[in-house]
Design a protein around this motif. Structure first.
Motif, PDB file in Angstrom:
ATOM      1  N   ASP A 158     -25.428  -7.986   3.676  1.00  0.00           N
ATOM      2  CA  ASP A 158     -26.707  -7.773   4.103  1.00  0.00           C
ATOM      3  C   ASP A 158     -27.051  -6.323   3.250  1.00  0.00           C
ATOM      4  O   ASP A 158     -26.692  -5.153   3.744  1.00  0.00           O
ATOM      5  CB  ASP A 158     -26.737  -7.332   5.501  1.00  0.00           C
ATOM      6  N   LEU A 159     -27.553  -6.457   2.114  1.00  0.00           N
ATOM      7  CA  LEU A 159     -27.718  -5.373   1.142  1.00  0.00           C
ATOM      8  C   LEU A 159     -28.750  -4.266   1.764  1.00  0.00           C
ATOM      9  O   LEU A 159     -28.364  -3.092   1.343  1.00  0.00           O
ATOM     10  CB  LEU A 159     -28.592  -5.728  -0.094  1.00  0.00           C
ATOM     11  N   ASP A 160     -29.538  -4.632   2.592  1.00  0.00           N
ATOM     12  CA  ASP A 160     -30.420  -3.565   3.263  1.00  0.00           C
ATOM     13  C   ASP A 160     -29.746  -2.765   3.961  1.00  0.00           C
ATOM     14  O   ASP A 160     -30.097  -1.698   4.477  1.00  0.00           O
ATOM     15  CB  ASP A 160     -31.631  -4.023   3.874  1.00  0.00           C
ATOM     16  N   ALA A 161     -28.616  -3.251   4.655  1.00  0.00           N
ATOM     17  CA  ALA A 161     -27.770  -2.072   5.468  1.00  0.00           C
ATOM     18  C   ALA A 161     -26.692  -1.612   4.964  1.00  0.00           C
ATOM     19  O   ALA A 161     -26.077  -0.854   5.732  1.00  0.00           O
ATOM     20  CB  ALA A 161     -27.224  -3.261   6.528  1.00  0.00           C
ATOM     21  N   VAL A 162     -26.552  -1.690   3.641  1.00  0.00           N
ATOM     22  CA  VAL A 162     -25.365  -0.799   2.779  1.00  0.00           C
ATOM     23  C   VAL A 162     -25.852   0.821   2.734  1.00  0.00           C
ATOM     24  O   VAL A 162     -26.905   0.931   2.202  1.00  0.00           O
ATOM     25  CB  VAL A 162     -25.311  -1.602   1.423  1.00  0.00           C
ATOM     26  N   ARG A 163     -24.918   1.312   3.425  1.00  0.00           N
ATOM     27  CA  ARG A 163     -25.330   2.914   3.017  1.00  0.00           C
ATOM     28  C   ARG A 163     -24.180   3.613   2.463  1.00  0.00           C
ATOM     29  O   ARG A 163     -24.355   4.572   1.789  1.00  0.00           O
ATOM     30  CB  ARG A 163     -25.217   3.672   4.686  1.00  0.00           C
ATOM     31  N   LEU A 164     -22.853   2.966   2.462  1.00  0.00           N
ATOM     32  CA  LEU A 164     -21.781   3.700   1.669  1.00  0.00           C
ATOM     33  C   LEU A 164     -20.943   2.503   0.951  1.00  0.00           C
ATOM     34  O   LEU A 164     -20.736   1.522   1.452  1.00  0.00           O
ATOM     35  CB  LEU A 164     -20.764   4.329   2.634  1.00  0.00           C
ATOM     36  N   VAL A 165     -20.652   2.756  -0.360  1.00  0.00           N
ATOM     37  CA  VAL A 165     -20.028   1.890  -1.133  1.00  0.00           C
ATOM     38  C   VAL A 165     -18.572   2.782  -1.782  1.00  0.00           C
ATOM     39  O   VAL A 165     -18.745   4.021  -2.196  1.00  0.00           O
ATOM     40  CB  VAL A 165     -20.734   1.682  -2.416  1.00  0.00           C
ATOM     41  N   ALA A 166     -17.420   2.196  -1.486  1.00  0.00           N
ATOM     42  CA  ALA A 166     -16.246   2.541  -2.091  1.00  0.00           C
ATOM     43  C   ALA A 166     -15.761   1.903  -3.493  1.00  0.00           C
ATOM     44  O   ALA A 166     -15.978   0.831  -3.676  1.00  0.00           O
ATOM     45  CB  ALA A 166     -15.331   2.300  -0.851  1.00  0.00           C
ATOM     46  N   GLY A 167     -15.291   2.594  -4.331  1.00  0.00           N
ATOM     47  CA  GLY A 167     -14.796   2.089  -5.666  1.00  0.00           C
ATOM     48  C   GLY A 167     -13.224   2.541  -5.457  1.00  0.00           C
ATOM     49  O   GLY A 167     -12.863   3.159  -4.923  1.00  0.00           O
ATOM     50  N   VAL A 168     -12.541   1.229  -5.827  1.00  0.00           N
ATOM     51  CA  VAL A 168     -10.932   1.286  -5.572  1.00  0.00           C
ATOM     52  C   VAL A 168     -10.488   1.159  -6.992  1.00  0.00           C
ATOM     53  O   VAL A 168     -10.618   0.284  -7.867  1.00  0.00           O
ATOM     54  CB  VAL A 168     -10.443   0.386  -4.703  1.00  0.00           C
ATOM     55  N   ASP A 169      -9.413   1.894  -7.360  1.00  0.00           N
ATOM     56  CA  ASP A 169      -8.517   1.902  -8.719  1.00  0.00           C
ATOM     57  C   ASP A 169      -7.154   2.482  -8.619  1.00  0.00           C
ATOM     58  O   ASP A 169      -6.845   3.286  -7.616  1.00  0.00           O
ATOM     59  CB  ASP A 169      -9.440   2.526  -9.761  1.00  0.00           C
ATOM     60  N   VAL A 170      -6.583   1.899  -9.433  1.00  0.00           N
ATOM     61  CA  VAL A 170      -4.966   2.509  -9.604  1.00  0.00           C
ATOM     62  C   VAL A 170      -4.709   2.702 -11.028  1.00  0.00           C
ATOM     63  O   VAL A 170      -5.057   1.783 -11.705  1.00  0.00           O
ATOM     64  CB  VAL A 170      -3.967   1.255  -8.983  1.00  0.00           C
ATOM     65  N   SER A 171      -3.940   3.749 -11.164  1.00  0.00           N
ATOM     66  CA  SER A 171      -3.480   3.901 -12.615  1.00  0.00           C
ATOM     67  C   SER A 171      -1.790   4.208 -12.374  1.00  0.00           C
ATOM     68  O   SER A 171      -1.366   4.540 -11.329  1.00  0.00           O
ATOM     69  CB  SER A 171      -4.020   4.971 -13.189  1.00  0.00           C
ATOM     70  N   VAL A 172      -1.123   3.797 -13.556  1.00  0.00           N
ATOM     71  CA  VAL A 172       0.178   3.853 -13.610  1.00  0.00           C
ATOM     72  C   VAL A 172       0.869   4.700 -14.855  1.00  0.00           C
ATOM     73  O   VAL A 172      -0.009   4.654 -15.698  1.00  0.00           O
ATOM     74  CB  VAL A 172       0.995   2.280 -13.587  1.00  0.00           C
ATOM     75  N   LYS A 173       1.682   5.483 -14.461  1.00  0.00           N
ATOM     76  CA  LYS A 173       2.142   6.577 -15.287  1.00  0.00           C
ATOM     77  C   LYS A 173       3.740   6.845 -15.163  1.00  0.00           C
ATOM     78  O   LYS A 173       4.001   7.051 -13.716  1.00  0.00           O
ATOM     79  CB  LYS A 173       1.523   7.821 -15.422  1.00  0.00           C
ATOM     80  N   ASN A 174       4.593   6.317 -16.047  1.00  0.00           N
ATOM     81  CA  ASN A 174       5.934   6.726 -15.773  1.00  0.00           C
ATOM     82  C   ASN A 174       6.388   6.051 -14.461  1.00  0.00           C
ATOM     83  O   ASN A 174       6.954   6.870 -13.629  1.00  0.00           O
ATOM     84  CB  ASN A 174       6.270   7.974 -15.590  1.00  0.00           C
ATOM     85  N   GLU A 175       6.305   4.884 -14.176  1.00  0.00           N
ATOM     86  CA  GLU A 175       6.880   4.147 -13.078  1.00  0.00           C
ATOM     87  C   GLU A 175       6.200   4.520 -11.578  1.00  0.00           C
ATOM     88  O   GLU A 175       6.430   4.417 -10.611  1.00  0.00           O
ATOM     89  CB  GLU A 175       8.415   4.449 -12.759  1.00  0.00           C
ATOM     90  N   GLN A 176       5.177   5.488 -11.668  1.00  0.00           N
ATOM     91  CA  GLN A 176       4.356   5.918 -10.766  1.00  0.00           C
ATOM     92  C   GLN A 176       3.123   5.369 -10.673  1.00  0.00           C
ATOM     93  O   GLN A 176       2.438   5.469 -11.634  1.00  0.00           O
ATOM     94  CB  GLN A 176       4.391   7.548 -10.614  1.00  0.00           C
ATOM     95  N   SER A 177       2.768   5.025  -9.449  1.00  0.00           N
ATOM     96  CA  SER A 177       1.280   4.554  -9.350  1.00  0.00           C
ATOM     97  C   SER A 177       0.439   5.470  -8.423  1.00  0.00           C
ATOM     98  O   SER A 177       0.982   5.748  -7.511  1.00  0.00           O
ATOM     99  CB  SER A 177       1.002   3.140  -8.378  1.00  0.00           C
ATOM    100  N   GLN A 178      -0.649   5.722  -8.962  1.00  0.00           N
ATOM    101  CA  GLN A 178      -1.769   6.616  -8.068  1.00  0.00           C
ATOM    102  C   GLN A 178      -3.007   5.763  -7.940  1.00  0.00           C
ATOM    103  O   GLN A 178      -3.686   5.088  -8.624  1.00  0.00           O
ATOM    104  CB  GLN A 178      -2.147   7.729  -8.846  1.00  0.00           C
ATOM    105  N   ALA A 179      -3.313   5.785  -6.586  1.00  0.00           N
ATOM    106  CA  ALA A 179      -4.357   5.044  -6.126  1.00  0.00           C
ATOM    107  C   ALA A 179      -5.562   5.911  -5.944  1.00  0.00           C
ATOM    108  O   ALA A 179      -5.223   7.127  -5.523  1.00  0.00           O
ATOM    109  CB  ALA A 179      -4.035   4.111  -4.959  1.00  0.00           C
ATOM    110  N   ALA A 180      -6.638   5.756  -6.179  1.00  0.00           N
ATOM    111  CA  ALA A 180      -7.614   6.393  -5.871  1.00  0.00           C
ATOM    112  C   ALA A 180      -8.980   5.593  -5.231  1.00  0.00           C
ATOM    113  O   ALA A 180      -9.313   4.390  -5.642  1.00  0.00           O
ATOM    114  CB  ALA A 180      -8.525   7.072  -7.119  1.00  0.00           C
TER     115      ALA A 180
END
Length: 225
Positions: free
Chosen positions: A34-56
């Motif tokens: 329901d596009l008319d009801a959308v008020r908040l949208v989240a973006g999700v991503d992960v980056s990897v560095k030296n065997e460590q993952s960081q999610a945002a």
DNA sequence: GCGACAG
DNA sequence: ATCTTGTCGC
């Protein structure tokens, strides 16, 4: 956020595939957002560095894209990258990030596929089963399926088809740039997923929430203990 | 059997 | 994804 359908991550590749076959039956990919009801949208991503993952996870208003919330999480990278099993590499750190999230986004945009996946359960679909909210997969390159040429103009689109099944759309989010590959994750359908992603891409090829998440995840800085 | 292969 | 300088274009 409350998470459902949780399971162990300590799986071998063949066990992971078996779990995907089980979970795929629960994914709903023909449900209009329901596009008319959308008020908040989240973006999700992960980056990897030296065997460590960081999610945002970055939550913004819609429309307008004003920053509402940013959460970060870090963990050792638990699973190698295997095409088709991305959710088992990024899932653990995302689980931690989701638990920190205070706001309740109406839709989540993921960096990766939804049902445009060999077993129809890419990371956006898999995480959608936990979140129990609409999720959309936004891939920068193709994992599976084919599509015919599409116009150069922003907004041009062509169906993404795999094994005679339409699994998403190649969508031009910016004129003369490579298309994005959009597919429903969970609780979404192809047309409304594509429409929302287009509306979330006012200036760049990447949808604004994902761009912001990508930037937030990219720069590693130790989290407050 | 031979490629293709999200991030 | 990540490793990396300069460079072409709005």
């Amino acid at each position: 956020m409350q998470l459902h359908h949780r399971h162990d991550w300590n799986l071998t590749p063949s066990e992971a595939i078996a779990l995907q076959q089980q979970l795929r039956t629960e994914v709903l990919s023909d449900r209009p957002i329901d596009l008319d009801a959308v008020r908040l949208v989240a973006g999700v991503d992960v980056s990897v560095k030296n065997e460590q993952s960081q999610a945002a996870i970055v939550v913004v208003t819609y429309p307008g894209f004003l920053l509402v919330e940013t959460v970060l999480a870090q963990r050792p990278t638990p699973f190698p990258y295997v095409p088709g099993l991305l959710s088992f590499r990024e899932g653990p750190v995302l689980e931690e990030a989701f638990e920190k999230l205070k706001s309740e986004p109406d839709v989540f945009l993921f960096d990766g596929m939804g049902i445009a996946h060999p077993r129809r359960i890419g990371i956006a679909s898999h995480m959608g089963l936990w979140l129990q909210r609409p999720t959309i997969g936004c891939g920068k390159t193709l994992l599976c399926g084919r599509y015919k040429d599409l116009g150069e103009e922003k907004g041009s689109a062509a169906p993404l088809v795999d094994r005679k099944e339409t699994i998403g759309v190649a969508l031009r989010t910016r004129t003369a740039k490579n298309p994005m590959f959009i597919s429903p994750g969970h609780l979404a359908d192809i047309p409304t997923a594509a429409e929302l992603v287009l509306r979330c891409s006012p200036k760049y090829r990447l949808p604004e929430p994902i761009r912001l998440a990508h930037n937030a995840a990219g720069q590693f800085s130790p989290l407050p203990a």
